[in-house]
Each structure stands twice: as structure tokens, then as C-alpha cells.
Motif scaffolding. Structure first.
Motif: not given
Length: 278
Positions: A30-43
Motif C-alpha cells: 500500500x505504499x507509494x514510492x518515487x524513484x528519482x535520479x539523473x539520466x543513467x542513474x539506474x532507475x
């Protein structure tokens, strides 16, 4: 908190490049998680391994208690995946596209039509995908990923091609999906999006997970000064905003004052730097 996603030491290498470098990550049900990172960060690579689309070099990922790799057929009906690049069947209309996706999961056509309405594509239902704008195609992709009512939803930059109004409408949709108990994980380049939607935010760079916490905790940990902007354009920077606001009140200078503390963007830039990434 029961884990919907458990990632342990997840690694993906391509020769000398460590695209994802020993990531540990737990996402609660039930959690909402955002993954951030520059281009090429591995997201995206991280998400693809968790989704079971890419084989890890090392480590493991499980979703809803089941291993993500080798690709797990028992898991597929329980997750929804919207990829960064939309892919549709050729020469089908928007309605035919989502009906086809729905049929793969045994979902009634009427339910599929409801999703077209929820993402604002009823007027384009009889248009072929190649006739849709980039934003319309993106919304159709999201509807196709959600049509079977998955327990866990993965969204890779879902609002990248949307105008501001469409982005905000989609925020409401995603919040509603999460409020109904589903787990949502999305990658995004929009700091305001992550700050508005996510319970917790993970920031990656060079394949590593740098931080993973609530937006409020990350901003508080930055200890950034408060900026106070007056109506005449004067900007005051202070670490004692209450004192400064009280002084301005005594001078009757509070009309139109804007107070801004640190933001998630400040945290992001502090961790990843300001240099341009192609």
C-alpha cells in the motif's frame, strides 16, 4: 509493515559498467514510492529487474513474496507495468487495444471501457494508436497497465509526455489507485510529482541508492535556509524564519510575502550535483 517488494543486493553489470550497484530496498504494501535520479542513474534498470524483465547479475528481488526472476507466471496477473516506451498492437484503435489487454487477463470489455473514461480517452476510443498524441498514447499505456486491477503497479516516467493539466489529472488518478490499497512505484524526473505523491522517495545515482526516506525527512535533513520573498522583490535568507516573519509583521510588510523552505529539488541537487547529464 508487510513488504510488497523486497530487493536485496540487486546488481546489474554490463562489462565494467555497474548500472545497478548492490541496491537494498523494501517497499511496504500500500505504499507509494518515487524513484528519482539523473539520466543513467539506474532507475529503469532497477525497475526492470524488479518487474522480472531483466536478469540480475547478483542479488535478488521479490514481489508479493514471489521471486521476480526467473520471470514468474504466477506473479504477472498481480502486477501492472507501464514501460518508458509505449508499445501497442499495430492498426488497432484505442478501444481495441485496451480490450485486447483486458482479454489477456479475463477482464470484461465493460471494465476496459471504464478505464478509457478514467484516463480521458473516450473521445479517442475509435482512433488508431498512431493517430494519438504522445500524451494520449501515454495515458492509454497507463490504462492498459491498470485494466486488470493489479496489486502492485510499476510506472516508468508516466507523465513525461503530458501537459501540466494532464499531469495533474493523472496525479489524482494515481493517488486514487494508491488510496484503494495498491502499492505504486514510479520513476520520475519531476520533483514536485514525487513530493506530492510519494510516501517515500529513493534517490539513485551511478547505480547506487543514496537515500530512501519521506520527502519531509529528506528536506529536513538538508537543513536548508528559508527564503522569504517580499512583494517588492527583496529576498531574505534566514535560518530563523519565525523571528524574521515577526519582524516583518511589526513593520506591516506581510502582504504578498512568500515563504519557501528547502525542497526535494534542493535535496536532489545536493546529492547528485548540478552538472548537465545527457
Amino acid at each position: 509493515m508487510t513488504a510488497a517488494i523486497e530487493v536485496i543486493g540487486l546488481t546489474k553489470t554490463y562489462g565494467d559498467l555497474r548500472a545497478v550497484d548492490g541496491v537494498d530496498l523494501t517497499v511496504g504494501e500500500g505504499e507509494f514510492v518515487g524513484i528519482l535520479g539523473p539520466n543513467g542513474a539506474g532507475k529503469t534498470t532497477l525497475l526492470e529487474m524488479v518487474e522480472g524483465l531483466r536478469e540480475p547479475t547478483a542479488g535478488s528481488a521479490s514481489v508479493l513474496g514471489l521471486p521476480a526472476w526467473p520471470r514468474n507466471a504466477a506473479l504477472l496477473p498481480r502486477i501492472g507495468v507501464q514501460l518508458q516506451a509505449s508499445s501497442f498492437f499495430e492498426r488497432l484503435t484505442a478501444r481495441e487495444q485496451i480490450h485486447t489487454f483486458a482479454s489477456l487477463y479475463g477482464v470484461a470489455a465493460s471494465r476496459a471501457d471504464e478505464w478509457l473514461e478514467r484516463v480521458g480517452l473516450v473521445e479517442k476510443a475509435d482512433s488508431r494508436v498512431e493517430q494519438l498524441s504522445g500524451g494520449q498514447a501515454q495515458r492509454l499505456s497507463i490504462a492498459c497497465a491498470l485494466v486488470h486491477d493489479p496489486e502492485v503497479v510499476f510506472l516508468d516516467e508516466p507523465t513525461a509526455a503530458l501537459d501540466p493539466q494532464a499531469r495533474r489529472n493523472l496525479w489524482d488518478l494515481l493517488s486514487g489507485i494508491n488510496d484503494s490499497g495498491r502499492t505504486v512505484v514510479l520513476t520520475t524526473h519531476y520533483m514536485d510529482e514525487a513530493e506530492a505523491l510519494a510516501d517515500r522517495v529513493a534517490i539513485m545515482d551511478h547505480g547506487k541508492l543514496l537515500v530512501f526516506d519521506t520527502p519531509a525527512a529528506l528536506i529536513h535533513g538538508l537543513d536548508a535556509p528559508t527564503r522569504i520573498t517580499l512583494t517588492d522583490g527583496e529576498v531574505l535568507t534566514t535560518r530563523e524564519p519565525a523571528v524574521e516573519i515577526a519582524r516583518l509583521a511589526e513593520q506591516s510588510r506581510l502582504d504578498g510575502v512568500r515563504v519557501q523552505t528547502g525542497t526535494l529539488e534542493d535535496v536532489f541537487l545536493d546529492l547528485t550535483g548540478r552538472e548537465y547529464r545527457a
